[in-house]
Design a protein around this motif. Sequence first.
Motif, PDB file in Angstrom:
ATOM      1  N   ALA A 135       0.875  -1.248   0.043  1.00  0.00           N
ATOM      2  CA  ALA A 135       0.020   0.024   0.081  1.00  0.00           C
ATOM      3  C   ALA A 135       0.986   1.177   0.024  1.00  0.00           C
ATOM      4  O   ALA A 135       0.747   2.234  -0.709  1.00  0.00           O
ATOM      5  CB  ALA A 135      -0.963  -0.147   1.001  1.00  0.00           C
ATOM      6  N   SER A 136       2.114   1.337   0.895  1.00  0.00           N
ATOM      7  CA  SER A 136       2.886   2.349   0.719  1.00  0.00           C
ATOM      8  C   SER A 136       3.355   2.660  -0.443  1.00  0.00           C
ATOM      9  O   SER A 136       3.793   3.900  -0.799  1.00  0.00           O
ATOM     10  CB  SER A 136       3.611   2.759   1.946  1.00  0.00           C
ATOM     11  N   ALA A 137       3.754   1.655  -1.115  1.00  0.00           N
ATOM     12  CA  ALA A 137       4.340   1.757  -2.332  1.00  0.00           C
ATOM     13  C   ALA A 137       3.778   2.468  -3.246  1.00  0.00           C
ATOM     14  O   ALA A 137       4.079   2.810  -4.276  1.00  0.00           O
ATOM     15  CB  ALA A 137       4.822   0.328  -3.120  1.00  0.00           C
ATOM     16  N   VAL A 138       2.489   2.595  -3.259  1.00  0.00           N
ATOM     17  CA  VAL A 138       1.727   3.333  -4.229  1.00  0.00           C
ATOM     18  C   VAL A 138       1.105   4.551  -3.770  1.00  0.00           C
ATOM     19  O   VAL A 138       0.734   5.626  -4.442  1.00  0.00           O
ATOM     20  CB  VAL A 138       0.391   2.589  -5.001  1.00  0.00           C
ATOM     21  N   SER A 139       1.172   4.834  -2.284  1.00  0.00           N
ATOM     22  CA  SER A 139       0.436   5.888  -1.870  1.00  0.00           C
ATOM     23  C   SER A 139       0.747   7.280  -2.236  1.00  0.00           C
ATOM     24  O   SER A 139       0.013   8.170  -2.563  1.00  0.00           O
ATOM     25  CB  SER A 139       0.318   5.903  -0.357  1.00  0.00           C
ATOM     26  N   GLU A 140       2.022   7.672  -2.319  1.00  0.00           N
ATOM     27  CA  GLU A 140       2.411   9.017  -2.854  1.00  0.00           C
ATOM     28  C   GLU A 140       1.935   9.382  -4.208  1.00  0.00           C
ATOM     29  O   GLU A 140       1.371  10.224  -4.703  1.00  0.00           O
ATOM     30  CB  GLU A 140       4.068   9.120  -2.671  1.00  0.00           C
TER      31      GLU A 140
END
Length: 444
Positions: A409-414
């Motif tokens: 999830a954090s890999a795509v959040s930005e």
Amino acid sequence: MMIQEILRRKRDGQTLDHTMLRLVMNGIADGSIGDAQIGAFAMAVYLNGMRREEAVALTEAIRDSGQVMRWDDLDLDGPVLDKHSTGGVGDLVSLVLGPWVAACGGFVPMVSGRGLGHTGGTLDKLESIPGYDVAPSDATFRRLVKEAGVAIIGQTGSLAPADKRLYAVRDVTATVESLPLIVASILGKKLACGLETLVMDVKVGSGAFMPTPQAARELAEAIVAIGCDAGTKTSVLLTDMNQPLADCAGNALEILEALRLLRGEKGESRLHDVTRALALEILIQSGIASDIADATRRLDRALDSGEALERFSRMVHGLGGPGDLAERPHHYLEAAPYETEIAADASGTLGAIDTRALGLAVVELGGGRRNAGDTIDHRVGLSRIAALGQRVERGQPLARIHARSESEASAVSERLRAAFSLSDTSSDAPPPLIHATLRREDLP
Ligand code: URA
């Protein structure tokens, strides 16, 4: 005539006739023409274009390169029809429109595709349903079309086989972006399903296959002209893809959304409005309804009575899925193990969405393929996606991520956050949902 003579003609800007195009397409289908000649054909068409009658002949030659479905022996008491989309994000119209139109008296043999690039595919969505078989026998497909009025399956090897090889060669020879090749590819496959009426949904905007509104319009005009000339009553709605159509994107999430719509719970949504507009067009063009008021009455009745949902359930069960999916969807559609929200880092009005970036994020979460043959995770995706024109305060959610893990999830959040453009000053109204409707009589 030798194939190289046909290629020479096209290379030199001359027109190919029916016989020549059939020779080429049949040779592609039966393997007697090699990839080098296919590449030369595609490049010659790309560079020189095609006259309208030539593109019609190409479409018919692709259609006839394999099995062409016939329905007259089934004694259907309504027209055979379909809708097809150029693809988008959160575009689950087919899942709803097929059963809805079937409940109004149409017969919908829908041959659908898988996700392509950043866009989702109807087959991938349906495969979220345990047991759903996208490759049934011909007999099962025909029985379901007759009994449920709708069956959504994948392309069989015998349907327009010339297109499969031609498309694969175009993909690696920089010849995908040719209007006559795109139209013949789309329509050749669709018309092989034996349709009387076809409504195409050509998407316009940041998540669309065609890069500009002008290119989308040209595609729409070519589809109407060539589809009608090839014998299928064809019209096009140009619909907006400057934001996801549903407020979710991802395979199982979109099946849940389809069920909500079929239950009549999403009457106020963009998804509902576009699906209804396409369904109205198909009911009128096919002659099932006499006018808009009649079509509207039929659609309302089909939804309110539960008949549209019932058709969906019959299709799912008939293709191997659970008979009680509509009653217990969460029992069958697995949820992703990790959920989180992406929050706005400033306050403002949502002025633009990079819809393609949202689609690519779903692919990266595992909901689409990076390479042909990848397996996909049906559980992942996005939900509660904020809409254009919406006021968002700093810290409020722009979307909810459904992922396999916190790190995915954090890999795509930005990148997801960056896909939403908030502005203090934006007073632009969101784009219209339906940009235009094109029928034969509207053509220049
Ligand atoms: N979709 C198709 O089926 N064919 C094309 O050429 C482009 C999009």
